[in-house]
Write a protein that holds these residues in place. Sequence first.
Motif, PDB file in Angstrom:
ATOM      1  N   ASN A 179      94.044  32.612 -13.992  1.00 34.77           N
ATOM      2  CA  ASN A 179      94.900  33.651 -13.003  1.00 34.77           C
ATOM      3  C   ASN A 179      95.394  34.606 -13.998  1.00 34.77           C
ATOM      4  OD1 ASN A 179      95.527  34.199 -10.409  1.00 34.77           O
ATOM      5  ND2 ASN A 179      97.825  33.535 -11.049  1.00 34.77           N
ATOM      6  N   THR A 258      91.030  32.794 -10.376  1.00 33.89           N
ATOM      7  CA  THR A 258      92.343  33.396  -9.729  1.00 33.89           C
ATOM      8  C   THR A 258      92.780  32.182  -8.816  1.00 33.89           C
ATOM      9  OG1 THR A 258      91.108  34.544  -8.022  1.00 33.89           O
ATOM     10  CG2 THR A 258      91.670  35.603  -9.906  1.00 33.89           C
ATOM     11  N   SER A 260      95.949  33.255  -6.900  1.00 34.97           N
ATOM     12  CA  SER A 260      97.122  33.898  -6.186  1.00 34.97           C
ATOM     13  C   SER A 260      96.707  35.215  -5.649  1.00 34.97           C
ATOM     14  CB  SER A 260      98.488  34.208  -7.253  1.00 34.97           C
ATOM     15  OG  SER A 260      98.004  35.058  -8.136  1.00 34.97           O
ATOM     16  N   ASP A 261      97.235  35.412  -4.356  1.00 35.76           N
ATOM     17  CA  ASP A 261      96.869  36.479  -3.718  1.00 35.76           C
ATOM     18  C   ASP A 261      97.028  37.558  -4.744  1.00 35.76           C
ATOM     19  OD1 ASP A 261      96.007  37.414  -1.273  1.00 35.76           O
ATOM     20  OD2 ASP A 261      98.081  38.711  -1.173  1.00 35.76           O
ATOM     21  N   MET A 263      96.265  38.174  -7.611  1.00 35.88           N
ATOM     22  CA  MET A 263      95.223  38.305  -8.470  1.00 35.88           C
ATOM     23  C   MET A 263      93.674  38.485  -7.888  1.00 35.88           C
ATOM     24  SD  MET A 263      96.316  38.804 -11.503  1.00 35.88           S
ATOM     25  CE  MET A 263      94.845  38.429 -12.526  1.00 35.88           C
ATOM     26  N   LYS A 264      93.786  38.538  -6.638  1.00 35.82           N
ATOM     27  CA  LYS A 264      92.401  38.421  -5.902  1.00 35.82           C
ATOM     28  C   LYS A 264      91.562  39.682  -6.144  1.00 35.82           C
ATOM     29  CE  LYS A 264      92.924  35.402  -1.867  1.00 35.82           C
ATOM     30  NZ  LYS A 264      93.297  35.169  -0.693  1.00 35.82           N
TER      31      LYS A 264
ATOM     32  N   ILE B  61     101.048  33.377 -15.584  1.00 31.09           N
ATOM     33  CA  ILE B  61     100.962  32.002 -15.597  1.00 31.09           C
ATOM     34  C   ILE B  61     102.313  31.132 -15.362  1.00 31.09           C
ATOM     35  CG2 ILE B  61     100.112  30.191 -16.829  1.00 31.09           C
ATOM     36  CD1 ILE B  61      98.049  30.785 -15.326  1.00 31.09           C
ATOM     37  N   TYR B 105     100.671  28.805  -4.045  1.00 28.99           N
ATOM     38  CA  TYR B 105      99.827  28.809  -3.117  1.00 28.99           C
ATOM     39  C   TYR B 105      98.446  29.502  -3.393  1.00 28.99           C
ATOM     40  CZ  TYR B 105      97.454  29.693   1.598  1.00 28.99           C
ATOM     41  OH  TYR B 105      96.401  29.962   2.583  1.00 28.99           O
ATOM     42  N   ASP B 106      97.271  28.854  -3.026  1.00 26.47           N
ATOM     43  CA  ASP B 106      95.927  29.390  -3.077  1.00 26.47           C
ATOM     44  C   ASP B 106      94.891  28.913  -2.193  1.00 26.47           C
ATOM     45  OD1 ASP B 106      94.025  30.630  -4.299  1.00 26.47           O
ATOM     46  OD2 ASP B 106      93.206  29.102  -5.787  1.00 26.47           O
TER      47      ASP B 106
END
Lengths: 317, 453
Positions: A179, A258, A260-261, A263-264, B61, B105-106
Amino acid sequence: MDRKSEREPERKAKSKPGREVVKITGIKADRKDAVYKVMTWLMVLFFTVVIGFPFFIMVSVSLQTMQEIYLPELVLFPARPQFINYVRAMKNGNWGRYFFNSGYVTLIVVAISLFINSMTGYAFARIKFQGRKLLFILLLIGMMIPPQVTMVPLFIMMKSFPLAGGNNLLGMGGRGLINTYAGLIIPFIAGSFGVFLCRQFYLSFPDDIDNSARIDGCSRFLTFTRIYLPLSRPVLASLGILKFTGTWNEYIWPLIMTNSDSMKTVQVALTMFRDEAEILWNQLMAATIVSSLVIYILFVCLQKYFIAGILSGSMKE
Amino acid sequence: METRLEMKKVREGIVNGIKIKFANRLMSILMLKKILSASLATIMILAILASLVVFSSCSIISGSNDKDEVTLNLLRLGNDMPEAEYWKSLIKEFESKNPGIKINYDDAAIGEPMETKLNTLFAGGAGPDIIGHGIISVANRVEAGHYQPITDYFSKWEGKDDIMESVLANGTYKGEVYGLAYSTTPFVFAYRKDMFKEAGLDPEKPPKTWDELRDYARLLTVKEEDRITRAGFAFPMAAGNFVEFDVFVFGNGGRFVDDNGMPTINTPEKAEAFEFLKSFIDEVNIPYNSNEVNPFIKGNAAMTLINNVALRPMLEDPDLKDKVAIAVPPYNKIKATFSGCNMLFMGSGCKYRDEAWKFMEFALTKEQVLERSKSLNIPITRKSLVEEFAKLDPYNSVRAECVEVGIGMPRTTWSPRFQTLRNEMVQKVLYSKLSIEEALNEAQNKLMEEIGQ
């Protein structure tokens, strides 16, 4: 040299017997040229339609309502173009962020990889050192291994990156480069293909260049940066474009790296238009067109390098 | 003279020796300088890289356990925006009520992306703490050591007696509870009221039995010459997962797995289901692939079996809203349907089990179950909410009933292979490539062979 000029000597040779023959042969040649031109145009038209039709459908679907998409017959021209689909698609997620992430990762990868690949290619082509051939063979083997095979080991390496993401010096205790931008960039900055491409390019340089540079007191590094690098524009442009499209279109690696949103990347975000039972085709196509625009613009501006990149290695100069 | 010459030579020799020595010394100093500068450059590059890495990673992170905070990673199957937004708001609410716990969340798209991601994460030792996944994952991931049992937490949970038995069964494997459902997708029987009226049928009385279904389908089919222009009953002729066939098998009292976890494909229930379908389907159907849009959605069919979620756009369309209705699928022996289900699992590497369970418990409270049904149109999974759920939409009681009588995919390690073989079998029968008996035996034998029995 075009076809007409290629045939000039042939025509001249045939013209010797007399004017009559010249005329007849001239007409025949013109006819042949015309037929050739028509055939070429027909072929070009055919392939344009074949290649362009899916793109046309993509644009058409992006402007349709879901009702039109669900109609039993194929709708080519929507009754009322729904440009709102583009707005809706861009509101379906944090697209500004996704574009920034893709752009940032791609630009850094291209910049660093061009430098590293060209430098390595130069070393393989111009510096004679022990084990050069063996190393190059190992490098070529790297090209033959599909990325899916190296995905898990690479992921472990990124996760165990020392002193990153809470890891200690031995790469334990944290989540490493998962991430992070570094995790998305590092695996792509060097690649067998790029090194191979640059090596082939630098092999064509005469030895005199190195000798002259040495006489003028240039070190290896200076020879590379002052002489080779400025002359590498064609190969760097081709490699840069291939690297750009490859990184921009990468899907699997950003998907697993990734979590998390924020890092998309764009390619990962394109899958968001599907739920358990339905795909919002119109929005998906709209978002796909927007995300592809970057590549289209790049292609239009640098198409000769694109083709050079594709043809690289196919011809020996 | 000779001595002088000799002396000169000696002197020159000494000078040369000194010169060579000096040159050597100079060379070694230069070499040292080179090595030193190279080392310094390397150290500098490494330091820059390390600082870049540390900087870039530390800001993004979050470790699994900061000093006062526990961070749990959640990976959910499906990444559509409405559901993702719901989960994010749920997490926000949970975090505000549980200050010491942070949920990261992912999500991943349904199908290959989710499997690839999950496999890589587990292989890399970075498996999520909480996983939202489907029934088909249960057996294989339990056997692979990816999920850990939550039976101990479940036995103390206030909602343990309230959860529907059919739903609970989906997350149970070899006597242990591994997953608890947060979302169900039952297959419902959908029909067009306007077309019923047109054909002289009562739109409030959908077919309840197989015989009625066949009669109605024949009545509702519209043909132009020999071509069917409107299907009386739309049934797929190809599918990625032929669960439409399972609906008939379940409705005939059949199952695909016995109590010992062995496949039971070639039993009379399946043969009867095939016989029934073969008796009329060619007369009333417009063939389609279940991966494509159902002809019912396109307005080309009067009745079909369809995923509750897939029907949503039709029911939300103001022009079609009053023309479409749903019911429990017609059956022969037992009221049953196929129902998909997504559950929350606890990852095997989860160190903070209490915190993970706390989150799971929170996501499965009555309030959240009801909230999901309101905002995402997901049928409820708790018995005590049936009445309240029914008040929200006229068809919710049908949906709840479909969940209650819903049966999922077999929870076995051979489930993915069964899916492929079952699909092939149904196609072979529908296209008359094999007789019913041959197709059933072939699928059963192949599966038995592949699982080493």
